[in-house]
Every structure is written in C-alpha cells, then in structure tokens.
Scaffold this motif. Structure first.
Motif, PDB file in Angstrom:
ATOM      1  N   GLU A  87       0.826  -1.206   0.000  1.00  0.00           N
ATOM      2  CA  GLU A  87       0.000   0.000   0.000  1.00  0.00           C
ATOM      3  C   GLU A  87       0.862   1.258   0.000  1.00  0.00           C
ATOM      4  O   GLU A  87       0.575   2.232  -0.707  1.00  0.00           O
ATOM      5  N   ALA A  88       1.941   1.236   0.779  1.00  0.00           N
ATOM      6  CA  ALA A  88       2.837   2.393   0.814  1.00  0.00           C
ATOM      7  C   ALA A  88       3.523   2.587  -0.537  1.00  0.00           C
ATOM      8  O   ALA A  88       3.711   3.724  -0.997  1.00  0.00           O
ATOM      9  N   ALA A  89       3.871   1.472  -1.187  1.00  0.00           N
ATOM     10  CA  ALA A  89       4.515   1.564  -2.502  1.00  0.00           C
ATOM     11  C   ALA A  89       3.546   2.125  -3.541  1.00  0.00           C
ATOM     12  O   ALA A  89       3.946   2.920  -4.411  1.00  0.00           O
ATOM     13  N   LYS A  90       2.280   1.724  -3.454  1.00  0.00           N
ATOM     14  CA  LYS A  90       1.275   2.247  -4.392  1.00  0.00           C
ATOM     15  C   LYS A  90       1.103   3.750  -4.206  1.00  0.00           C
ATOM     16  O   LYS A  90       1.017   4.496  -5.184  1.00  0.00           O
ATOM     17  N   LEU A  91       1.057   4.193  -2.956  1.00  0.00           N
ATOM     18  CA  LEU A  91       0.935   5.624  -2.679  1.00  0.00           C
ATOM     19  C   LEU A  91       2.163   6.369  -3.201  1.00  0.00           C
ATOM     20  O   LEU A  91       2.049   7.446  -3.809  1.00  0.00           O
ATOM     21  N   THR A 130       1.964   6.901  -6.915  1.00  0.00           N
ATOM     22  CA  THR A 130       1.084   7.999  -7.344  1.00  0.00           C
ATOM     23  C   THR A 130       1.780   9.345  -7.220  1.00  0.00           C
ATOM     24  O   THR A 130       1.384  10.324  -7.861  1.00  0.00           O
ATOM     25  N   GLN A 131       2.812   9.400  -6.392  1.00  0.00           N
ATOM     26  CA  GLN A 131       3.574  10.635  -6.204  1.00  0.00           C
ATOM     27  C   GLN A 131       4.797  10.691  -7.111  1.00  0.00           C
ATOM     28  O   GLN A 131       5.622  11.589  -6.988  1.00  0.00           O
ATOM     29  N   GLY A 132       4.907   9.691  -7.997  1.00  0.00           N
ATOM     30  CA  GLY A 132       5.968   9.714  -8.999  1.00  0.00           C
ATOM     31  C   GLY A 132       7.281   9.114  -8.565  1.00  0.00           C
ATOM     32  O   GLY A 132       8.304   9.334  -9.217  1.00  0.00           O
ATOM     33  N   ARG A 133       7.287   8.332  -7.487  1.00  0.00           N
ATOM     34  CA  ARG A 133       8.543   7.721  -7.050  1.00  0.00           C
ATOM     35  C   ARG A 133       8.383   6.213  -6.925  1.00  0.00           C
ATOM     36  O   ARG A 133       7.387   5.713  -6.403  1.00  0.00           O
ATOM     37  N   GLY A 134       9.387   5.497  -7.420  1.00  0.00           N
ATOM     38  CA  GLY A 134       9.351   4.041  -7.353  1.00  0.00           C
ATOM     39  C   GLY A 134       9.854   3.524  -6.020  1.00  0.00           C
ATOM     40  O   GLY A 134      10.421   4.259  -5.200  1.00  0.00           O
ATOM     41  N   THR A 135       9.666   2.206  -5.821  1.00  0.00           N
ATOM     42  CA  THR A 135      10.078   1.549  -4.571  1.00  0.00           C
ATOM     43  C   THR A 135      10.918   0.331  -4.894  1.00  0.00           C
ATOM     44  O   THR A 135      10.504  -0.526  -5.689  1.00  0.00           O
ATOM     45  N   LEU A 136      12.088   0.258  -4.302  1.00  0.00           N
ATOM     46  CA  LEU A 136      12.888  -0.970  -4.357  1.00  0.00           C
ATOM     47  C   LEU A 136      12.657  -1.702  -3.048  1.00  0.00           C
ATOM     48  O   LEU A 136      13.040  -1.216  -1.986  1.00  0.00           O
ATOM     49  N   LEU A 137      11.984  -2.848  -3.141  1.00  0.00           N
ATOM     50  CA  LEU A 137      11.683  -3.647  -1.961  1.00  0.00           C
ATOM     51  C   LEU A 137      12.742  -4.734  -1.823  1.00  0.00           C
ATOM     52  O   LEU A 137      12.845  -5.628  -2.663  1.00  0.00           O
ATOM     53  N   PHE A 138      13.529  -4.642  -0.765  1.00  0.00           N
ATOM     54  CA  PHE A 138      14.567  -5.632  -0.502  1.00  0.00           C
ATOM     55  C   PHE A 138      14.029  -6.629   0.516  1.00  0.00           C
ATOM     56  O   PHE A 138      13.664  -6.258   1.639  1.00  0.00           O
ATOM     57  N   GLY A 168       4.759  -2.644 -11.911  1.00  0.00           N
ATOM     58  CA  GLY A 168       5.828  -1.690 -11.639  1.00  0.00           C
ATOM     59  C   GLY A 168       5.728  -0.981 -10.306  1.00  0.00           C
ATOM     60  O   GLY A 168       6.502  -0.054 -10.044  1.00  0.00           O
ATOM     61  N   THR A 169       4.794  -1.390  -9.447  1.00  0.00           N
ATOM     62  CA  THR A 169       4.675  -0.749  -8.139  1.00  0.00           C
ATOM     63  C   THR A 169       5.952  -0.939  -7.326  1.00  0.00           C
ATOM     64  O   THR A 169       6.391  -0.041  -6.606  1.00  0.00           O
ATOM     65  N   ILE A 170       6.532  -2.132  -7.423  1.00  0.00           N
ATOM     66  CA  ILE A 170       7.784  -2.398  -6.713  1.00  0.00           C
ATOM     67  C   ILE A 170       8.802  -2.985  -7.672  1.00  0.00           C
ATOM     68  O   ILE A 170       8.453  -3.625  -8.679  1.00  0.00           O
ATOM     69  N   LEU A 171      10.066  -2.733  -7.371  1.00  0.00           N
ATOM     70  CA  LEU A 171      11.168  -3.461  -7.978  1.00  0.00           C
ATOM     71  C   LEU A 171      11.672  -4.396  -6.884  1.00  0.00           C
ATOM     72  O   LEU A 171      12.168  -3.942  -5.851  1.00  0.00           O
ATOM     73  N   LEU A 172      11.480  -5.682  -7.065  1.00  0.00           N
ATOM     74  CA  LEU A 172      11.821  -6.650  -6.026  1.00  0.00           C
ATOM     75  C   LEU A 172      13.295  -7.032  -6.128  1.00  0.00           C
ATOM     76  O   LEU A 172      13.787  -7.398  -7.192  1.00  0.00           O
ATOM     77  N   VAL A 173      13.987  -6.942  -5.001  1.00  0.00           N
ATOM     78  CA  VAL A 173      15.346  -7.480  -4.895  1.00  0.00           C
ATOM     79  C   VAL A 173      15.336  -8.424  -3.694  1.00  0.00           C
ATOM     80  O   VAL A 173      15.230  -7.981  -2.548  1.00  0.00           O
ATOM     81  N   GLY A 174      15.403  -9.700  -3.981  1.00  0.00           N
ATOM     82  CA  GLY A 174      15.402 -10.699  -2.918  1.00  0.00           C
ATOM     83  C   GLY A 174      16.808 -11.201  -2.660  1.00  0.00           C
ATOM     84  O   GLY A 174      17.621 -11.296  -3.582  1.00  0.00           O
ATOM     85  N   ALA A 175      17.097 -11.507  -1.404  1.00  0.00           N
ATOM     86  CA  ALA A 175      18.399 -12.055  -1.031  1.00  0.00           C
ATOM     87  C   ALA A 175      18.201 -13.448  -0.461  1.00  0.00           C
ATOM     88  O   ALA A 175      17.287 -13.675   0.339  1.00  0.00           O
ATOM     89  N   THR A 176      19.047 -14.376  -0.887  1.00  0.00           N
ATOM     90  CA  THR A 176      18.927 -15.741  -0.393  1.00  0.00           C
ATOM     91  C   THR A 176      20.297 -16.406  -0.350  1.00  0.00           C
ATOM     92  O   THR A 176      21.155 -16.135  -1.185  1.00  0.00           O
ATOM     93  N   THR A 177      20.473 -17.266   0.640  1.00  0.00           N
ATOM     94  CA  THR A 177      21.672 -18.087   0.709  1.00  0.00           C
ATOM     95  C   THR A 177      21.412 -19.473   0.149  1.00  0.00           C
ATOM     96  O   THR A 177      22.316 -20.297   0.074  1.00  0.00           O
ATOM     97  N   GLU A 178      20.165 -19.747  -0.246  1.00  0.00           N
ATOM     98  CA  GLU A 178      19.786 -21.061  -0.763  1.00  0.00           C
ATOM     99  C   GLU A 178      19.566 -20.992  -2.268  1.00  0.00           C
ATOM    100  O   GLU A 178      19.271 -19.933  -2.818  1.00  0.00           O
ATOM    101  N   ASN A 179      19.677 -22.130  -2.918  1.00  0.00           N
ATOM    102  CA  ASN A 179      19.519 -22.208  -4.366  1.00  0.00           C
ATOM    103  C   ASN A 179      18.109 -21.772  -4.767  1.00  0.00           C
ATOM    104  O   ASN A 179      17.137 -22.436  -4.394  1.00  0.00           O
TER     105      ASN A 179
END
Length: 437
Positions: A101-105, A108-116, A138-149
C-alpha cells in the motif's frame, strides 16, 4: 580493485564510536563494492542494466557477508527509488500488505520503490505469489536475497520475473583490502604480525561482515606488542565452517565428494569427506552415499567395492565415532582407487526404459511353465531347451518377447573385473548367433 566498504570522506564528521565498524564504512557507491566485479562491472549484468537504465527485479544469491544488502541499498540510490527492507523471517501477510500500500501511494507521487526482501526463500508459496501483481505493474522493484539455491526455494513465477545474480564469497585478497579499509577508518593498523593477519583473514571464511567483527575485537585489545598466530588463536575462536545439513552446502559438498571418488582422486575425496564431518554431517549419511558410489560408479568393475562399503558401515555402527569414521575414510580411499564402470547403471536405466515401452508384451511361450493341461495344449513350454543339457550349458534361446527386437543393454567396459565379464558377453553372443538364438 573496488572496495566493499568506503571510509568517511574528507571533511565528514567522525562517526559515533558506538556504531558497528561494518556500518561506519559501508560503501556509498556500487563502484566501491569489493569482490563482486563479475556482476557490477561495466559489462557485467548489473552494470549493463544500470547503464541502459533498465533495472529489473533481482534475486541476489550468495553466502553471508558478501554485500547483498549493501548492493540492494545502492541500487535503490542509483535509480532514485525508495529503499524498503523487510525480512522474510519476521514478516507476514499483514506486513506485506502495508508495504504494498505504501509503494502504491509512493507510485502515485511519482517515485518508485525498491523492496529488498532478506531471506526471501523463507516465504511460502502464497507469500511469494503476493509479489507478482506489484512486480508486473511496476509498483515495486523486487530485490530478494537468499543463501539457498533459488531453483529449489523460489516459485517459478517469481523466478520468471526476476534475474538471478550470483554473488561470490570474498577471496583472501578481497578480505585484505577490506581489512586495509577498516584500518584507514580506525586510524591505526591491526596489532598483528603478518602470519597472524593472514590467520585472521582465514578465520573470516569469506564473510566480510565476520571479518569486520573480528577486527573490532582485535583493535579493542590493549596490547604491548603485535600478536603472533598462537597469541591470536588463544584469544579468538575459529569460526565454524558454514555448513547447513539441509541446505546448499550439504548438496555441494556431497557432490564434490561423489565426483572426486568418480574421478579417482583419493586426496580430494578425503578432503570433502573430512569437510562434511567437520561440518557435523551424520556419518551414517556418508556411509549410505559411499554404498551408492560403489554401486553406481564402480559396479562390476570391482564387485568387492560394494561389500567394502557395507562392511565399513557395519564397522562404524559397532565402533561409533570417532574410530568408526576411519573405516569410512578407508572406504573413501578404496572407492576412489577402484576401477570405474557405470555399465551396470546404464544397462539398468535402459532396461527400465525398454520395460516402459513394451510393458504389456508377454514372455515367449517356450519359457512359460504349463501347470495345467489347457496351458500345455496352448503350447506353453513347448520347445524349451534346458540349458544344462545343452553344449557348453548354453542353449542360445530367445528370452525376450517374441515381437520385441533383441536390445543390447549391458555393455561392460575394459576395466577391472568387467574386462572378464566383457569376454563372457562376447562369447555368449557368438554362441547365440551360431545357434540361431
């Protein structure tokens, strides 16, 4: 070489003493990240994406302490996106809903969100699926971190919308540069002699964060003179090797052991065997895998290999640890030096495939028993030749279904005992051809 962490720039105020060293010298630009040039260089995946202005969602896969969080934070800065960090260990559906919800808001204000998302593999399928619509619009750009395959731990739908980037453990050279940067930030050299300094780097085991924690401990000591290796070892405990008996390291190391045995390298095989034991692996698991190696990779080239592995397991069960582990170690050596053949394994797989294709074909009638008169009248057993009565004890009859072309499934190799079996196979083939089988 770029550095993983940067020191405070000229004119900046000194950081508060209570801040951890890793935080105080965190990189401010991607060009300062150490040890990951293969993904951050100009021609590397992330470098090329940034140059083209087309950063996609990412899965950062690598061991602890190699800069996953730092890289994600800097990617947000380089692309002018808000950086939002959550951990899959502590977050659930309510937290994700608030983030979306925060990313959607924000959008609307013209700024993207990188969700780590740290430890993204800890999310279940439903939680992973919840990212999909926000990744697609395009609401979020997802960057996930993992130590597993990621191939095993992440949904195919998430993987299809993200690029997997593999980060590498830090080499000793990279750790040395990190130590130099830490010394610059601290304003003094580590109180260690050269061999002790190298031992400290080895204790970090490729983990930059762990090295900085060790450096903080060392620099806190009040020492009259630099320490040698013995002095350092008496004050610091060596870190346990990273080994998760249910994770990637488990499968990586057993694969290394198996392939070293298959490759007839007893030294490498012993090394990986010892690595697994040092990591806390159950010796019974290793005993089972050694039997599999004997069956799959040695087979009939050395029929004693399977018995050797079984006896080693039995010895371990009688002696227990640590004495029983020596019996398994000797089996590792024996299997590595044994002649190799997977002809039996290949023949078995080919037989299963042939059985699947011709699974309804009956055996030829001449090898069927005829316990009733009706079956006898139908020709069951008629024309069967008793092999013990035949010349050389071999009739040469056909034992495959009558409508099936005779296949060649077992092809022994010219190694070990299978050399003798090859002679027998060829001898029977000549007799079979001679007698019209």
């Amino acid at each position: 070489m770029p550095d993983l962490f940067d020191a405070p720039g000229a004119g900046e105020a000194a950081p508060p003493a209570h801040r951890p060293l890793a935080d105080r010298i965190r990189p401010q630009h991607l060009s300062e990240v150490i040890g990951q040039e293969h993904v951050l260089g100009p021609e590397a995946p992330l470098g090329a994406m940034l140059a083209a202005g087309s950063l996609s969602s990412l899965i950062l896969w690598g061991p602890p302490g190699v800069g996953k969080t730092t890289i994600a934070r800097l990617l947000a800065s380089e692309t002018d996106r808000a950086f939002v960090q959550i951990s899959a260990i502590f977050s659930g559906v309510p937290e994700l809903r608030k983030v979306f919800e925060a990313a959607k808001l924000r959008a609307t204000q013209g700024r993207g969100t990188l969700l780590f998302v740290d430890e993204i593999h800890r999310f279940n399928k439903a939680q992973q699926d919840s990212f999909l619509p926000y990744m697609e619009d395009g609401t979020i750009l997802l960057v996930g971190a993992t130590t597993e395959n990621p191939s095993f731990e992440l949904n195919a739908a998430v993987l299809s919308r993200a690029q997997v980037v593999i980060l590498e453990r830090l080499t000793l050279a990279s750790l040395e540069r990190l130590a130099q940067r830490a010394e610059k930030a601290l304003g003094r050299a580590l109180p260690l002699k050269a061999p002790a300094r190298e031992a400290l780097l080895e204790m970090a085991d490729g983990d930059g964060r762990a090295l900085l924690n060790l450096i903080e401990q060392v620099t806190a000591w009040k020492l009259a003179q630099p320490l040698d290796v013995a002095g350092l070892s008496s004050r610091l405990m060596r870190r346990a090797a990273k080994y998760d008996k249910s994770g990637d390291e488990h499968y990586n190391l057993i694969s290394a052991l198996h392939k070293s045995v298959r490759g007839s390298d007893p030294d490498a095989a012993l090394y990986w065997y010892a690595r697994m034991l040092e990591g806390g692996e159950d010796p019974r698991y290793l005993a089972r895998r050694l039997i599999r190696m004997a069956v799959e990779d040695i087979g009939l080239a050395d029929p004693q290999a399977q018995s050797h592995a079984l006896h080693a397991w039995e010895t371990y069960e009688r002696l227990g640890s640590p004495e029983g582990e020596l019996a398994l170690a000797q089996t590792v050596i024996y299997l590595a030096l044994a002649p190799k053949s997977n002809a039996g394994y290949v023949a078995y797989k080919a037989a299963r495939e042939a059985a699947r294709k011709t699974g309804s074909e009956p055996p030829p009638r001449h090898i069927l028993n005829a316990p009733t008169r009706l079956m006898e009248e139908q020709g069951f057993g008629a024309g069967y030749h008793y092999d013990h009565d035949a010349e050389d004890g071999f009739s040469g009859q056909n034992y495959f279904p009558e409508t099936m072309k005779r296949p060649v499934l077992y092809a022994p190799v010219e190694r070990g005992f299978e050399r003798e079996l090859k002679k027998r196979v060829e001898w029977f083939a000549k007799l079979r051809e001679k007698r019209g089988g």
